[in-house]
Design a protein around this motif. Structure first.
Motif, PDB file in Angstrom:
ATOM      1  N   ALA A   2      50.788  31.258  65.130  1.00 19.54           N
ATOM      2  CA  ALA A   2      51.929  30.388  64.849  1.00 19.54           C
ATOM      3  C   ALA A   2      53.176  31.221  64.563  1.00 19.54           C
ATOM      4  O   ALA A   2      53.109  32.266  63.927  1.00 19.54           O
ATOM      5  N   ARG A   3      54.291  30.747  65.047  1.00 24.11           N
ATOM      6  CA  ARG A   3      55.579  31.398  64.777  1.00 24.11           C
ATOM      7  C   ARG A   3      55.878  31.242  63.296  1.00 24.11           C
ATOM      8  O   ARG A   3      55.522  30.244  62.679  1.00 24.11           O
ATOM      9  N   LYS A   4      56.554  32.230  62.703  1.00 21.00           N
ATOM     10  CA  LYS A   4      56.902  32.202  61.286  1.00 21.00           C
ATOM     11  C   LYS A   4      58.411  32.382  61.154  1.00 21.00           C
ATOM     12  O   LYS A   4      59.050  32.964  62.020  1.00 21.00           O
ATOM     13  N   SER A  22      63.184  34.302  62.813  1.00 23.99           N
ATOM     14  CA  SER A  22      61.797  33.979  63.143  1.00 23.99           C
ATOM     15  C   SER A  22      61.159  35.112  63.934  1.00 23.99           C
ATOM     16  O   SER A  22      61.841  35.896  64.588  1.00 23.99           O
ATOM     17  N   HIS A  58      57.646  30.720  56.134  1.00 26.04           N
ATOM     18  CA  HIS A  58      57.099  29.411  56.525  1.00 26.04           C
ATOM     19  C   HIS A  58      56.528  29.531  57.935  1.00 26.04           C
ATOM     20  O   HIS A  58      56.974  30.358  58.720  1.00 26.04           O
ATOM     21  N   GLU A  59      55.599  28.668  58.267  1.00 29.67           N
ATOM     22  CA  GLU A  59      55.098  28.593  59.635  1.00 29.67           C
ATOM     23  C   GLU A  59      55.864  27.526  60.390  1.00 29.67           C
ATOM     24  O   GLU A  59      56.274  26.514  59.824  1.00 29.67           O
ATOM     25  N   GLY A  60      56.045  27.752  61.685  1.00 28.57           N
ATOM     26  CA  GLY A  60      56.732  26.780  62.524  1.00 28.57           C
ATOM     27  C   GLY A  60      58.150  27.217  62.816  1.00 28.57           C
ATOM     28  O   GLY A  60      58.424  28.392  63.013  1.00 28.57           O
ATOM     29  N   ALA A  61      59.067  26.246  62.837  1.00 26.41           N
ATOM     30  CA  ALA A  61      60.475  26.505  63.135  1.00 26.41           C
ATOM     31  C   ALA A  61      61.348  25.896  62.054  1.00 26.41           C
ATOM     32  O   ALA A  61      60.986  24.863  61.471  1.00 26.41           O
TER      33      ALA A  61
END
Length: 64
Positions: A2-4, A22, A58-61
């Motif tokens: 997952a992108r962070k 990110s 955080h994970e996501g966008a």
């Protein structure tokens, strides 16, 4: 994987910075966020500061 991200808007400052950084990996993200904090906000790159930055991941966008 997952992108962070780290969102500078979560850290109130006089500059009202709106940068969000990110990356796919935590180490890369922390390096970029610390570089930003040092060059733009005048922070000092210390192990304690890096630990604080790590807590802000955080994970996501980031939200728009």
């Amino acid at each position: 994987m997952a992108r962070k991200y780290i969102d500078c808007r979560e850290f109130p400052s006089e500059m009202k910075c709106t940068i969000a950084i990110s990356a796919d990996g935590e180490d890369e993200l922390i390096d970029a966020a610390v570089q930003h904090a040092v060059s733009v906000h005048g922070e000092t790159d210390t192990p304690t500061f890096r630990a604080e930055i790590r807590k802000a991941i955080h994970e996501g966008a980031p939200a728009l």
